[in-house]
Motif scaffolding. Structure first.
Motif, PDB file in Angstrom:
ATOM      1  N   GLU A  51       0.889  -1.130   0.033  1.00 54.17           N
ATOM      2  CA  GLU A  51       0.012  -0.146  -0.012  1.00 54.17           C
ATOM      3  C   GLU A  51       1.070   1.199  -0.097  1.00 54.17           C
ATOM      4  O   GLU A  51       1.978   1.282   0.848  1.00 54.17           O
TER       5      GLU A  51
ATOM      6  N   GLY B 234      -5.457   3.031   4.922  1.00 55.16           N
ATOM      7  CA  GLY B 234      -5.317   3.847   6.150  1.00 55.16           C
ATOM      8  C   GLY B 234      -3.952   4.206   6.412  1.00 55.16           C
ATOM      9  O   GLY B 234      -3.086   4.419   5.756  1.00 55.16           O
ATOM     10  N   GLY B 235      -3.757   4.013   7.883  1.00 58.65           N
ATOM     11  CA  GLY B 235      -2.324   4.552   8.501  1.00 58.65           C
ATOM     12  C   GLY B 235      -1.183   3.843   7.797  1.00 58.65           C
ATOM     13  O   GLY B 235      -0.035   4.427   7.510  1.00 58.65           O
ATOM     14  N   LEU B 236      -1.281   2.569   7.572  1.00 53.70           N
ATOM     15  CA  LEU B 236      -0.269   1.791   6.938  1.00 53.70           C
ATOM     16  C   LEU B 236       0.273   2.120   5.678  1.00 53.70           C
ATOM     17  O   LEU B 236       1.440   2.410   5.421  1.00 53.70           O
TER      18      LEU B 236
ATOM     19  N   ASN C 222      -9.136  -3.942   3.321  1.00 57.24           N
ATOM     20  CA  ASN C 222      -9.218  -4.322   4.788  1.00 57.24           C
ATOM     21  C   ASN C 222      -8.224  -3.606   5.617  1.00 57.24           C
ATOM     22  O   ASN C 222      -7.029  -3.798   5.005  1.00 57.24           O
ATOM     23  N   ASP C 223      -8.459  -3.023   6.442  1.00 52.27           N
ATOM     24  CA  ASP C 223      -7.553  -2.328   7.414  1.00 52.27           C
ATOM     25  C   ASP C 223      -7.708  -3.163   8.845  1.00 52.27           C
ATOM     26  O   ASP C 223      -8.604  -3.196   9.139  1.00 52.27           O
TER      27      ASP C 223
ATOM     28  N   ASP D 206       4.889  -4.634   7.187  1.00 50.14           N
ATOM     29  CA  ASP D 206       4.042  -5.598   7.744  1.00 50.14           C
ATOM     30  C   ASP D 206       4.303  -6.787   7.005  1.00 50.14           C
ATOM     31  O   ASP D 206       5.412  -6.993   6.209  1.00 50.14           O
TER      32      ASP D 206
ATOM     33  N   HIS E 186       2.855  -8.402   4.557  1.00 50.14           N
ATOM     34  CA  HIS E 186       2.065  -8.349   3.263  1.00 50.14           C
ATOM     35  C   HIS E 186       3.291  -8.927   2.343  1.00 50.14           C
ATOM     36  O   HIS E 186       3.035  -9.643   1.491  1.00 50.14           O
TER      37      HIS E 186
ATOM     38  N   HIS F 289       2.662  -3.852  12.498  1.00 51.68           N
ATOM     39  CA  HIS F 289       1.790  -2.660  12.609  1.00 51.68           C
ATOM     40  C   HIS F 289       0.467  -3.058  13.545  1.00 51.68           C
ATOM     41  O   HIS F 289      -0.248  -2.067  13.516  1.00 51.68           O
ATOM     42  N   THR F 290       0.493  -4.270  14.064  1.00 53.85           N
ATOM     43  CA  THR F 290      -0.999  -4.559  14.858  1.00 53.85           C
ATOM     44  C   THR F 290      -0.549  -5.885  15.713  1.00 53.85           C
ATOM     45  O   THR F 290       0.305  -6.624  15.294  1.00 53.85           O
TER      46      THR F 290
ATOM     47  N   GLU G 274      -4.300   0.102  19.412  1.00 53.21           N
ATOM     48  CA  GLU G 274      -3.976   0.855  18.317  1.00 53.21           C
ATOM     49  C   GLU G 274      -2.484   0.998  18.450  1.00 53.21           C
ATOM     50  O   GLU G 274      -1.941   1.361  19.343  1.00 53.21           O
ATOM     51  N   ALA G 275      -1.790   0.292  17.485  1.00 54.57           N
ATOM     52  CA  ALA G 275      -0.414   0.190  17.423  1.00 54.57           C
ATOM     53  C   ALA G 275       0.312   1.605  17.703  1.00 54.57           C
ATOM     54  O   ALA G 275       1.023   1.749  18.515  1.00 54.57           O
ATOM     55  N   SER G 276      -0.083   2.500  16.891  1.00 57.44           N
ATOM     56  CA  SER G 276       0.551   3.753  17.032  1.00 57.44           C
ATOM     57  C   SER G 276      -0.568   4.943  16.721  1.00 57.44           C
ATOM     58  O   SER G 276      -0.965   5.728  17.565  1.00 57.44           O
ATOM     59  N   GLY G 277      -1.252   4.814  15.510  1.00 57.13           N
ATOM     60  CA  GLY G 277      -2.071   6.063  15.116  1.00 57.13           C
ATOM     61  C   GLY G 277      -1.228   6.935  14.491  1.00 57.13           C
ATOM     62  O   GLY G 277       0.126   7.275  14.996  1.00 57.13           O
TER      63      GLY G 277
HETATM   64  C1  Z2T Z   1      -3.043  -0.363   9.169  1.00 56.37           C
HETATM   65  O1  Z2T Z   1      -3.425   0.782   8.485  1.00 56.37           O
HETATM   66  C2  Z2T Z   1      -2.509  -0.576  10.358  1.00 56.37           C
HETATM   67  C3  Z2T Z   1      -2.042  -1.771  10.835  1.00 56.37           C
HETATM   68  C4  Z2T Z   1      -2.227  -2.934  10.170  1.00 56.37           C
HETATM   69  O2  Z2T Z   1      -1.743  -4.065  10.462  1.00 56.37           O
HETATM   70  C5  Z2T Z   1      -2.870  -2.883   8.685  1.00 56.37           C
HETATM   71  C6  Z2T Z   1      -3.296  -1.573   8.441  1.00 56.37           C
HETATM   72 CL1  Z2T Z   1      -4.069  -1.691   6.879  1.00 56.37          CL
HETATM   73  C7  Z2T Z   1      -1.817  -5.078   9.630  1.00 56.37           C
HETATM   74  C8  Z2T Z   1      -2.127   0.842  11.106  1.00 56.37           C
HETATM   75  C9  Z2T Z   1      -2.368   0.702  12.586  1.00 56.37           C
HETATM   76  O3  Z2T Z   1      -3.826   0.213  12.888  1.00 56.37           O
HETATM   77  C10 Z2T Z   1      -2.139   1.992  13.256  1.00 56.37           C
HETATM   78  O4  Z2T Z   1      -2.141   1.992  14.671  1.00 56.37           O
HETATM   79  C11 Z2T Z   1      -0.694   2.619  12.707  1.00 56.37           C
HETATM   80  O5  Z2T Z   1      -0.578   3.955  13.065  1.00 56.37           O
HETATM   81  C12 Z2T Z   1      -0.467   2.312  11.242  1.00 56.37           C
HETATM   82  O6  Z2T Z   1      -0.781   1.083  10.813  1.00 56.37           O
HETATM   83  C13 Z2T Z   1       0.837   2.630  10.812  1.00 56.37           C
HETATM   84  O7  Z2T Z   1       1.816   2.033  11.658  1.00 56.37           O
END
Ligand code: Z2T
Length: 831
Positions: free
Chosen positions: A88, A134-136, A285-286, A334, A336, A372-373, A672-675
């Motif tokens: 992504e 999204g975030g990733l 999918n996020d 991640d 993927h 990331h999660t 939430e790993a980071s946000g």
């Molecule tokens: C995603 O956007 C994030 C984690 C994922 O784990 C998958 C996707 Cl698509 C597989 C986000 C986290 O939810 C968020 O906390 C973090 O800030 C972001 O990745 C970037 O590290």
């Protein structure tokens, strides 16, 4: 191989020395040239869409000079490169970003103004490149931006999806998905590279090479061609231009002319359809894993093409493959792209005839992996039978990787059968599954989380055994960051002008530590007034945007309360809307005189739900149903408005984030790993209402606890609460019960529709602890209101926050990766 005529040197000798032409006449000529020659229009009949395309192509010409210079220079000095592999890249728009990087914004504004166009309208013609969830995905885009701006020789690698993140329509309050046809109009920001094409095999069978232990020939007639498209990443304040190389499946040669001639039209194009679909769509999918076979094939096409390309580039240096780790670092965004690990093994063993140990040493010194999660539903696992069918060679290599790994574990911890079972790359389920996070971990020299709390949690949970076996040093933290170019200078020009004034120049855009200087101005009345005025202007701009996208009229004088992110149960948009309902109830109980004393508030939501995520989609429906009733209630008027902005995107975020007073980051602690939007909001002078989770924690540490509103239980308490709630009914407090009652009384339409949402709390074990956190959440809202009443203090909080946010520049993150993971240095590109 064609030969370069020797004359060419003379003809082009000045090429790489040419300066970017900036004078208005030259720019105007180049825009008119593209208008007429590239797009067959004339100045007389051009509309703003034409003006965008012609200007964008003219800017791209100027970018190309630097881009070629960069790649030539890096080749010439044999620079070590980092490759950021990501399924992504959520890029958004590029035109304005490129104008700022080349410092051509005023020039183009003038030229366009001369012919009657306003630059802002032209910028608005560009469609987002939304190749991420999204975030990733957005993080990947910020990271390549930072590499470019900090002079690191870095490339992104990804897929060129024909359809990016779906378009979200709201019909009758429900989300409806429509395809994102972003390539329908010409894309100035990509360069097709038909010469950079690699074959990628699927299925087939293996033949062992005689007298070899680990060498196989993989025979198959299912072969697809992956072709490169290059996307430039303009560096701000440097000649360095980065590159994102995106692969697309090539189909022309797959047309079956014999079938066509026989009248079998479906058969004639069947092969093309099968190939094409590989890079057709982004999985939406996020933080969830669907486990679809097509996705596995997509991932492999991506990994194979990328590794072949990296090896081909390395081979041009003439160095032995054992030196690959000295010239290439590969970061896995991640799991993927984890198939890159067995794919590099396959190339080194089967194509290059290296021994297992030689190959494995190269692989583990090259790869590093970012997690990331920790959400279990997001963990990638592929059934062994599926992997064996599609990628028989890789399945064999993974078995061998696992065998050698488990042997090393057994040596260190003899006889611990349970440890071997827990740590195995192959899960002994029925069917067996390949645990991709474990494969990524075993094949990498460093594994990192994305915020301090998250990196701690993964060491104690999914990688706990790996820490024991492989040592603590392999597991590190790299707190996320965001690009100040896009998320300050680009989206918030007025605030940025004030920062430039405080700092004395624009250097803060590439060195965010300089924003500290803002603290000197926090008592300056004139500065404070202009700071507030900038926010107010952004709020008015958002109010206009909301009116034009939703038809809802809001007052820019209200408190703007924003929660914009993917809709997910762990992010708890449901808790937010429950609190809105409670607030509505309280306002209804008041006399008009009492209501008049309340702080007017606009609660703004935006975000997409994964197409198959039913609960998330019901949350969207609830928000829209609540909004409809409250916004139509004349008694309430401007005191409370609720807005759901459809089709959230990078561009929408660029409007929303600079306009927020408070933003909500309210995930259940530990989820939430980071946000990363939390960082963006504070970098734009917004205040956070949030849980003690992800990067919220480090933001609080940096800016001071007076500048952030924390609430809710802590990560280490979550386990006990969840355990309790598995066996006991939650006890909603009065406020939460009131919200349930209003829904069930059909205040917002048929309450039965929303009963499953209420039941997720009352009967589903309340996994995300809404009932636990609700009382402190309501309290925190009160604290926010009290603080907001004191506008003087609020402005102080806002300025101090921005002044102390330097840590959250992605430039800092990238520098840490460069020094501690990739071992690369900046390379200043010159002629
Ligand atoms: C995603 O956007 C994030 C984690 C994922 O784990 C998958 C996707 Cl698509 C597989 C986000 C986290 O939810 C968020 O906390 C973090 O800030 C972001 O990745 C970037 O590290």
């Amino acid at each position: 191989q064609s030969k370069t005529p020797s004359k060419i040197d003379n003809v082009f000798q000045n090429y790489s020395h040419s300066e970017i032409s900036r004078d208005a006449a030259t720019i105007k000529n180049s825009v008119v040239m593209h208008l007429t020659a590239t797009f067959l229009r004339t100045p007389a009949n051009m509309d703003s869409g034409d003006a965008y395309l012609a200007s964008a192509f003219s800017v791209r010409d100027r970018l190309l000079q630097r881009w070629n210079m960069t790649n030539e220079y890096h080749d010439r000095v044999n620079a070590k490169r980092v490759y950021y592999m990501s399924l992504e890249f959520l890029i958004g728009r590029t035109f304005d970003n490129a104008l700022l990087a080349l410092e051509l914004r005023n020039e183009y504004s003038k030229v366009l103004g001369d012919v009657g166009f306003c630059l802002e309208d032209i910028i608005d013609e560009e469609r987002d490149a939304a190749l991420g969830n999204g975030g990733l995905g957005r993080l990947a885009a910020c990271y390549v931006d930072s590499m470019a701006c900090s002079d690191y020789p870095g490339w992104g690698y990804g897929l060129r999806y024909k359809y990016g993140m779906f378009q979200q329509q709201i019909i009758d309050g429900y989300q409806v998905e429509a395809p994102d046809c972003w390539l329908d109009s010409p894309n100035p920001w990509e360069f097709p590279r038909p010469d950079v094409t690699y074959p990628v095999k699927f299925y087939g069978h293996l033949v062992r090479v005689p007298d070899s232990k680990h060498r196989f020939t993989w025979e198959s007639n299912v072969v697809y061609d992956a072709m490169a498209f290059d996307v430039p990443v303009p560096g701000y304040g440097t000649n360095n231009v980065g590159n994102i190389r995106l692969w697309s499946c090539k189909t022309n040669s797959l047309f079956d002319l014999n079938k066509f001639n026989a009248g079998d039209y479906a058969g004639a194009t069947g092969g093309q359809v099968a190939a094409q679909i590989l890079t057709d769509v982004l999985y939406p999918n996020d933080n969830t894993n669907e486990g679809k076979e097509l996705r596995l094939r997509q991932e492999y096409l991506f990994c194979s093409a990328t590794l072949q390309d990296i090896i081909a580039r390395f081979k041009k240096t003439g160095k032995p493959l054992s030196e690959l780790p000295d010239l290439a670092a590969i970061q896995l965004n991640d799991t993927h792209p984890t198939l890159g690990i067995p794919e590099l093994m396959r190339i080194l063993l089967d194509d290059e005839a290296l021994t297992w140990d030689e190959a494995w040493s190269i692989v583990t010194r090259t790869f590093a992996f970012t997690n990331h999660t920790i959400l279990p539903e997001a963990m990638e696992k592929w059934p062994v039978p599926m992997m064996d069918k599609i990628l028989p060679r890789h399945m064999g290599i993974i078995y061998d990787i696992n065998l050698y790994f488990l042997q090393s574990v057994e040596e260190k911890f003899p006889g611990d059968r349970d440890l071997l079972r827990r740590i195995s790359i192959i899960e002994e389920s029925n069917p067996q599954q390949v645990r991709m996070a474990f494969l990524a971990c075993v094949g990498s020299h460093k594994v990192n989380g994305v915020a301090a709390i998250h990196s701690d949690i993964i060491k104690q949970s999914i990688f706990n055994d790996f820490v024991t076996v492989q040592g603590e040093d392999k597991f590190i933290n790299k707190t996320n960051g965001v690009s100040p170019r896009r998320w300050m200078n680009g989206c918030n020009p007025d605030m940025s002008a004030l920062i430039t004034e405080a700092v004395g120049d624009r250097t803060w855009i590439n060195d965010l530590t300089k924003v500290k200087k803002l603290e000197d101005h926090v008592a300056d009345d004139d500065f404070r007034a202009r700071w507030s005025a900038a926010k107010q202007k952004n709020k008015q701009r958002l109010a206009d945007y909301i009116l034009s996208t939703t038809g809802i009229k809001i007052s820019a004088d209200a408190l703007f309360d924003v929660q914009v992110q993917r809709i997910h149960e762990y992010k708890r948009q449901l808790m937010n809307i429950f609190s809105v309902i409670y607030r509505y109830h309280c306002l209804k109980q008041m006399t008009p005189a009492e209501r008049a004393k309340e702080i007017s508030r606009v609660v703004i939501f935006a975000g997409k739900a994964a197409a198959g995520y039913w609960v998330a989609k019901q949350v969207i429906k609830l928000i829209n149903s609540v909004a409809e009733v409250i916004n139509a209630d004349a008694e309430i008027g401007d005191v409370l408005k609720v807005v759901f902005i459809p089709d959230y995107s990078v561009t929408a975020a660029e409007y929303l984030i600079p306009a927020s007073d408070i933003s909500q980051h309210i995930s259940t602690a530990g989820t939430e790993a980071s946000g990363t939007s939390n960082m963006k909001f504070v970098l734009n002078g917004g205040i956070i209402l949030g849980t003690v989770d992800g990067a919220n924690i480090e933001i609080g540490e940096e800016i001071g606890e007076e500048q952030i509103f924390f609430f809710g239980c802590l990560a280490h308490e979550v386990g006990d609460f969840r355990h309790y709630l598995r066996f006991h009914q939650p006890k909603p407090d009065e406020a939460l019960q009131t919200a349930f009652d209003l829904i069930q009384n059909n205040t917002f339409g048929d309450g039965a529709i929303f009963q499953p949402l209420i039941d997720s709390v009352l009967r589903g074990g309340d996994v995300y602890l809404l009932s636990v956190d609700f009382p402190s959440y309501i309290q925190a809202h009160k604290a926010v209101e009290d603080a907001y009443r004191n506008q003087e203090e609020w402005v102080t909080k806002s300025i101090l926050s921005v002044a102390r946010m330097a840590k959250f520049s992605s430039d800092r993150s990238i520098q840490e990766y460069a020094e501690e993971v990739w071992n690369i240095e900046p390379v200043r590109v010159t002629n």
